[in-house]
Scaffold this motif. Structure first.
Motif, mmCIF file in Angstrom:
data_model
loop_
_atom_site.group_PDB
_atom_site.id
_atom_site.type_symbol
_atom_site.label_atom_id
_atom_site.label_comp_id
_atom_site.label_asym_id
_atom_site.label_seq_id
_atom_site.Cartn_x
_atom_site.Cartn_y
_atom_site.Cartn_z
ATOM 1 N N ASN A 123 0.864 -1.179 0.000
ATOM 2 C CA ASN A 123 0.000 0.000 0.000
ATOM 3 C C ASN A 123 0.900 1.227 0.000
ATOM 4 O O ASN A 123 1.359 1.683 1.046
ATOM 5 C CB ASN A 123 -0.908 -0.006 1.231
ATOM 6 C CG ASN A 123 -1.872 1.169 1.247
ATOM 7 O OD1 ASN A 123 -1.779 2.075 0.422
ATOM 8 N ND2 ASN A 123 -2.809 1.161 2.183
ATOM 9 N N THR A 124 1.156 1.751 -1.187
ATOM 10 C CA THR A 124 2.066 2.893 -1.290
ATOM 11 C C THR A 124 1.501 4.150 -0.648
ATOM 12 O O THR A 124 2.244 5.094 -0.352
ATOM 13 C CB THR A 124 2.401 3.173 -2.767
ATOM 14 O OG1 THR A 124 1.186 3.413 -3.495
ATOM 15 C CG2 THR A 124 3.123 1.980 -3.391
ATOM 16 N N GLY A 125 0.186 4.158 -0.377
ATOM 17 C CA GLY A 125 -0.413 5.296 0.304
ATOM 18 C C GLY A 125 0.067 5.451 1.732
ATOM 19 O O GLY A 125 -0.092 6.517 2.336
ATOM 20 N N LEU A 126 0.670 4.394 2.286
ATOM 21 C CA LEU A 126 1.200 4.448 3.650
ATOM 22 C C LEU A 126 2.642 4.951 3.687
ATOM 23 O O LEU A 126 3.196 5.154 4.770
ATOM 24 C CB LEU A 126 1.133 3.063 4.296
ATOM 25 C CG LEU A 126 -0.258 2.430 4.427
ATOM 26 C CD1 LEU A 126 -0.159 1.047 5.070
ATOM 27 C CD2 LEU A 126 -1.190 3.324 5.240
ATOM 28 N N LEU A 127 3.245 5.145 2.522
ATOM 29 C CA LEU A 127 4.648 5.532 2.440
ATOM 30 C C LEU A 127 4.741 7.018 2.077
ATOM 31 O O LEU A 127 4.490 7.402 0.933
ATOM 32 C CB LEU A 127 5.354 4.670 1.395
ATOM 33 C CG LEU A 127 5.215 3.153 1.593
ATOM 34 C CD1 LEU A 127 5.822 2.402 0.402
ATOM 35 C CD2 LEU A 127 5.874 2.709 2.901
#
Length: 395
Positions: free
Chosen positions: A125-129
């Protein structure tokens, strides 16, 4: 690089690995099958430990050089104690990740699809990075790190496989890969090439430009006839090869001695050669080139996924990404890193912000049976077939 000696140390380690591929095929020779695991929706407290599998030079804690340490700050910031195992080839990385013992891996494009196909890594989940939005757009959503719209990691460093030549011997200055293919006889016995099955893609890039009737649209998507054409070209080249290289430092030494005068290299090799006073030049030829873009991926069996996410975000942060890129010898993935390199010309040297340059690179991608160019009327050759062909080429 911060210094010639540091370059020699790191590249010597990494080039012993060579980013090379030794004889392992894709799982079942097939295409990548995305993991069915749910994607993480939040990052909780770190579990206190993190097992990292990576290329030498990617996870430095001061052991090799007290002045080079981006692991200790990560441990202090997150509480995740790092254990690190370097690997020597992409095949070794795939084999080790299949044990389920490692939380994260730095995977080159010649390994990533095999890991995805084997469900050895999971979607991220790149939204967490928080650092992901800063990564160069041309490194995101690519065939080597994304399958069926699912991202499988954090882009890391990247670079091109360049043509290097001796200025005093190779005249006129080349502009094309023709220098190592159709014109290789001009310097017979002093031509060099990268020692790996993935080098077949370099021949395919050349054929795309000079034999369009073959219909090659992607150098990693070759049907049997296209692979045969690339193999024939490489067999012709083989007659003029002095030696294949897998250690870029030894390759640079061959240029210095004059036993090699033209062949493929990495930018860091050119930097070492220049620092040694060897009169060489490099270029990205008119046909374009192959290259690499590494991705940090999370093991599907990892028990430390909070720490894994924290590492993926940290390693792409400006300060850490700058340190890795400069020490290893590559372009950073995060453009904000360019302001933090010791050598202020580093990103210019490695064409870090040049999207037009990057678009001329065909980044290493694992050949699989499902054609990566979108064709459905034929079956493409997979990595195991490339490995068999490479053995045949070298004789």
């Amino acid at each position: 690089m911060a210094s010639r000696n540091r370059a020699a140390l790191v590249v010597g380690m990494a080039a012993a690995a060579a980013l090379a591929l030794a004889g392992c095929g894709t799982t079942g020779g097939g295409s990548a099958t995305p993991s069915a695991q749910p994607v993480k929706t939040e990052i909780g407290p770190g579990e206190g430990q993190l097992s990292i599998l990576g290329w030498p030079g990617y996870v430095e804690d001061g052991s090799n050089d007290p002045a080079v340490d981006w692991v200790t700050p990560f441990e202090a910031e997150t509480g995740c104690k790092v254990s690190f195992k370097p690997f020597g080839t992409s095949d070794e990385a795939v084999t080790l990740m299949r044990t389920g013992q490692y939380d994260v891996v730095s995977a080159s494009g010649d390994a990533s699809l095999r890991l995805i196909a084997g469900n050895n890594v999971e979607p991220v989940n790149t939204g967490l990075l928080k650092n992901y939005p800063d990564v160069y757009p041309f490194l995101k959503d690519k065939a080597w790190n994304t399958v069926d719209g699912k991202n499988y990691g954090m882009p890391h460093g990247w670079g091109a496989n360049l043509l290097m030549y001796s200025v005093d011997t190779v005249t006129p200055a080349p502009t094309s890969w023709r220098a190592v293919f159709d014109d290789a006889a001009r310097h017979s016995g002093k031509v060099t090439a990268y020692d790996s099955p993935i080098y077949i893609a370099d021949a395919a890039v050349y054929l795309m430009a000079h034999k369009p009737e073959l219909g090659i649209k992607n150098p990693y998507a070759l049907d049997k006839d296209q692979l045969a054409a690339a193999v024939d070209l490489l067999k012709q080249q083989r007659q003029h090869i002095g030696e294949y290289w897998s250690d870029v430092v030894k390759e640079v030494q061959a240029f210095a001695s004059g036993s090699t005068v033209v062949g493929t290299t990495w930018q860091v090799g050119a930097n070492i050669a220049a620092a040694n006073g060897t009169n060489v030049q490099t270029l990205l030829p008119e046909e374009g080139a192959t290259g690499w873009s590494d991705t940090w991926m999370i093991g599907s069996e990892s028990k430390n996924k909070n720490c894994a996410y924290l590492w993926l975000d940290y390693i792409a942060s400006p300060k850490a990404n700058a340190a890795v890129a400069e020490y290893f010898g590559e372009s950073p993935a995060n453009p904000k890193a360019c302001d933090l390199t010791t050598d202020k010309a580093h990103c210019e040297t490695y064409h870090s912000g040049d999207e037009a340059y990057a678009e001329r690179i065909w980044y290493w991608t694992t050949p699989v049976a499902k054609c990566l160019d979108g064709r459905t009327d034929v079956k493409c050759t997979d990595y195991s077939e490339w490995t068999k062909a490479w053995t045949e080429i070298k004789g």
